[in-house]
Design an enzyme around this catalytic site. Structure first.
Site, short mmCIF file in Angstrom:
data_model
loop_
_atom_site.label_atom_id
_atom_site.label_comp_id
_atom_site.label_asym_id
_atom_site.label_seq_id
_atom_site.Cartn_x
_atom_site.Cartn_y
_atom_site.Cartn_z
N HIS A 1 0.91 -0.92 -0.19
CA HIS A 1 -0.04 -0.02 -0.64
C HIS A 1 0.48 1.02 0.43
O HIS A 1 0.53 2.17 -0.57
CB HIS A 1 -1.36 0.13 1.22
N ASP B 1 -6.08 5.64 1.46
CA ASP B 1 -6.15 4.99 1.60
C ASP B 1 -7.70 3.66 1.28
O ASP B 1 -8.33 4.57 2.32
CB ASP B 1 -5.61 3.50 2.39
C1 UDX Z 1 -0.76 -5.90 -1.01
C2 UDX Z 1 -1.48 -7.21 -1.63
O1 UDX Z 1 -0.75 -9.08 -1.77
C3 UDX Z 1 -2.05 -7.09 -2.78
O2 UDX Z 1 -2.25 -7.87 -3.46
C4 UDX Z 1 -2.90 -5.46 -2.37
O3 UDX Z 1 -3.07 -5.89 -3.24
C5 UDX Z 1 -1.73 -5.21 -1.85
O4 UDX Z 1 -1.11 -5.36 -0.36
P1 UDX Z 1 1.74 -7.75 -0.86
O5 UDX Z 1 1.41 -9.15 -0.58
O6 UDX Z 1 3.44 -7.47 -0.54
O7 UDX Z 1 0.55 -6.71 -1.11
O8 UDX Z 1 2.19 -7.65 -2.76
P2 UDX Z 1 2.17 -6.69 -4.11
O9 UDX Z 1 1.32 -5.39 -3.96
O10 UDX Z 1 3.05 -7.16 -5.01
O11 UDX Z 1 3.30 -5.43 -3.17
C6 UDX Z 1 5.08 -5.92 -2.86
C7 UDX Z 1 5.75 -4.77 -3.11
O12 UDX Z 1 6.97 -4.97 -2.25
C8 UDX Z 1 6.64 -4.63 -4.88
O13 UDX Z 1 5.49 -2.91 -5.03
C9 UDX Z 1 7.82 -5.03 -4.38
O14 UDX Z 1 8.16 -4.08 -5.77
C10 UDX Z 1 7.96 -4.38 -3.07
N1 UDX Z 1 8.73 -5.86 -3.08
C11 UDX Z 1 8.89 -6.83 -2.90
C12 UDX Z 1 10.31 -5.43 -3.04
O15 UDX Z 1 10.64 -3.95 -3.71
N2 UDX Z 1 11.24 -6.13 -2.98
C13 UDX Z 1 11.24 -7.23 -2.54
O16 UDX Z 1 11.86 -8.14 -2.30
C14 UDX Z 1 9.34 -7.53 -2.42
#
Ligand code: UDX
Length: 463
Positions: free
Chosen positions: A17, A116
């Site tokens: 988020h 949000d």
């Molecule tokens: C969650 C939900 O899964 C997502 O679908 C929802 O809409 C928002 O919240 P998350 O599970 O963490 O988030 O996944 P994601 O939405 O992919 O966000 C992760 C973020 O962390 C991405 O922007 C990614 O670039 C970042 N990240 C992840 C890193 O910078 N480094 C990493 O090693 C892993």
């Protein structure tokens, strides 16, 4: 000196988020708008201070009620989840008016609160004080629409194996029950509170001054045009990712800015630089998902058996689930880190595919950088995103789990090979490059997300 137009952006401090909302904050600040970013919980102040500028400042709502440690999948913890959700609401309702009144009395009145969408009651606080309220949805348009229709009672949940047609317009009939967001399918125990929390984001659909969705028109054309025709305040502004990855000329805008985990940037770069173009599997399950011990073991050996080089993000809290001595015995074929600069990794020439949990940000980032995916959705909106990736955008391969719910090592090996070297890999790559192009067009001057953002900025700056 004239007072700058002031916008407050309210963010839940969860990585998925923070990233899109912070990026949106940076974008409107680059147009001359002063932005105060407020997190609903305290986060490490050093990370905040390093990201402040003349136009972006950070604040946190202090934590007042100690949250209990709740195992994510534990159904009996409904009370704890409910307490968490209520505690968040109490804190926001108490502190947000104080922050907004404080800004007004110090001569920096806030004109718009961008919140949000999960913290929907921020809208009522803003309205009480005569301030505009704009909801920011961190999920896709189709998932936002599914939640909206479930909330309104106009969507009947499909039975096992059925398609979700019914009264949800324009959802492709290929969508079945298992492609719905997870909490919709399992709303027992603790999930009942979470489902209500998630569906309540739709409360403001009828009234918010603006509904910002982190997607772009050509990615979800039917659902976006249906939404806009019913709710003209819906504005697509995505992909909300640093502009450098969409337009290489803007090299100063190359990361989201605030990470809750410490990225191992140098180690990743040095390791990737030694690998040939398109050969590496990048694997990550985002910031929240937690795999079981057996699943981690299967994944580990699936990655090894694929014989591809791999970079795998295993958060520190998950490391103990790896097979014994796994990381130290990889001898250069694999690198395991606790966190990486994901955009830099996806943009690296060596990366050939992304084994992903299909978080919405990861999905948008892979599409925008033209990287084919191997999908292994876990929870929340991820099953729906996985369906879109594989069957609608056709830029990914799905890994299927056995009857015990575990994706076995053979399935991991085959899926990776299909995405990176098999015949299918060329088709997946071509499709991925097409989405990359469309993502760029959306945010480029004249594109749909560009025009929507300019319109929002103009209305904020106007009287
Ligand atoms: C969650 C939900 O899964 C997502 O679908 C929802 O809409 C928002 O919240 P998350 O599970 O963490 O988030 O996944 P994601 O939405 O992919 O966000 C992760 C973020 O962390 C991405 O922007 C990614 O670039 C970042 N990240 C992840 C890193 O910078 N480094 C990493 O090693 C892993």
């Amino acid at each position: 000196m004239a007072t700058k137009t002031h916008v407050l952006v309210l963010i839940l401090p969860v990585q998925g988020h923070i990233n899109p909302l912070l990026q949106f904050s940076k974008l409107i600040a680059s147009k001359g708008i002063k932005v105060t970013v407020v997190f609903t919980n305290p986060i490490e102040t050093t990370s905040l201070a390093g990201n402040e500028s003349e136009l972006i400042k950070f604040e946190c709502i202090p934590e007042r009620i100690k949250e209990k440690e709740v195992p994510e999948n534990s159904a009996q913890n409904q009370d704890a989840h409910e307490a968490r959700i209520q505690s968040l609401k109490v804190k926001v309702l108490e502190h947000l008016p104080l922050i907004l009144e404080g800004k007004a009395s110090s001569g920096e009145p806030v004109k718009v609160v961008v919140y949000d969408s999960l913290v929907h009651y921020a809208y009522d606080v803003a309205k009480e004080l005569g301030i505009q309220g704009a909801a920011f949805f961190t999920q896709s348009a189709i998932v936002s629409a599914i939640f909206y229709h479930l909330h309104e009672g106009t969507l009947r949940l499909p039975l096992q194996g059925e398609s979700i047609t019914g009264s949800l317009p324009l959802v492709p009939s290929i969508f079945k029950q298992q492609d719905m967001p997870s909490f919709v399918n399992d709303s027992t125990g603790a999930y009942a509170s979470i489902l209500r929390f998630i569906l309540d984001q739709s409360l403001n659909f009828h009234k918010a001054d603006c509904l910002l969705i982190n997607t772009f028109d050509t990615l979800e054309p039917q659902i976006v045009s249906w939404m806009v025709s019913h709710y003209p305040n819906v504005k697509t502004i995505g992909p909300s990712i640093p502009s450098m990855y969409l337009d290489k000329r803007m090299e100063d805008d190359k990361d989201y800015g605030i990470t809750l985990f410490k990225p191992e940037t140098q180690a990743c770069k040095q390791w990737l630089d030694k690998k040939s173009s398109g050969t590496v599997v990048y694997a990550s399950f985002g910031s929240l998902a937690s795999l079981g011990d057996e699943q981690m073991t299967e994944l580990a050996w699936g990655l090894v058996n694929s014989q591809c080089d791999f970079l795998w993000v295993v958060r520190a809290s998950e490391e103990s689930k790896l097979p014994r001595n796994f990381a130290s015995e990889l001898a250069g074929k694999g690198l395991i880190v606790n966190w990486c600069p994901q955009l830099e990794v996806l943009a690296h020439d060596a990366v050939g595919c992304f084994l992903t949990h299909c978080g919405w940000n990861s999905t948008l980032e892979a599409l925008s950088l033209g990287v084919p995916m191997v999908v292994m959705p876990q929870l929340s909106d991820q099953p729906t995103n996985a369906k879109l990736i594989v069957d609608v955008w056709q830029t990914g391969v799905r890994l299927l789990s056995g009857e015990d719910g575990i994706v076995k090592r053979g399935e991991v090996e085959t899926g990776i090979k299909e995405a990176i070297v098999g015949d299918r890999s060329i088709e997946l790559k071509n499709n991925a490059v097409k989405w990359k192009q469309l993502a760029k067009e959306a945010v480029r001057e004249g594109g749909s997300s560009y025009a929507n953002t300019e319109g929002i900025v103009a209305s904020i700056l106007g009287n």
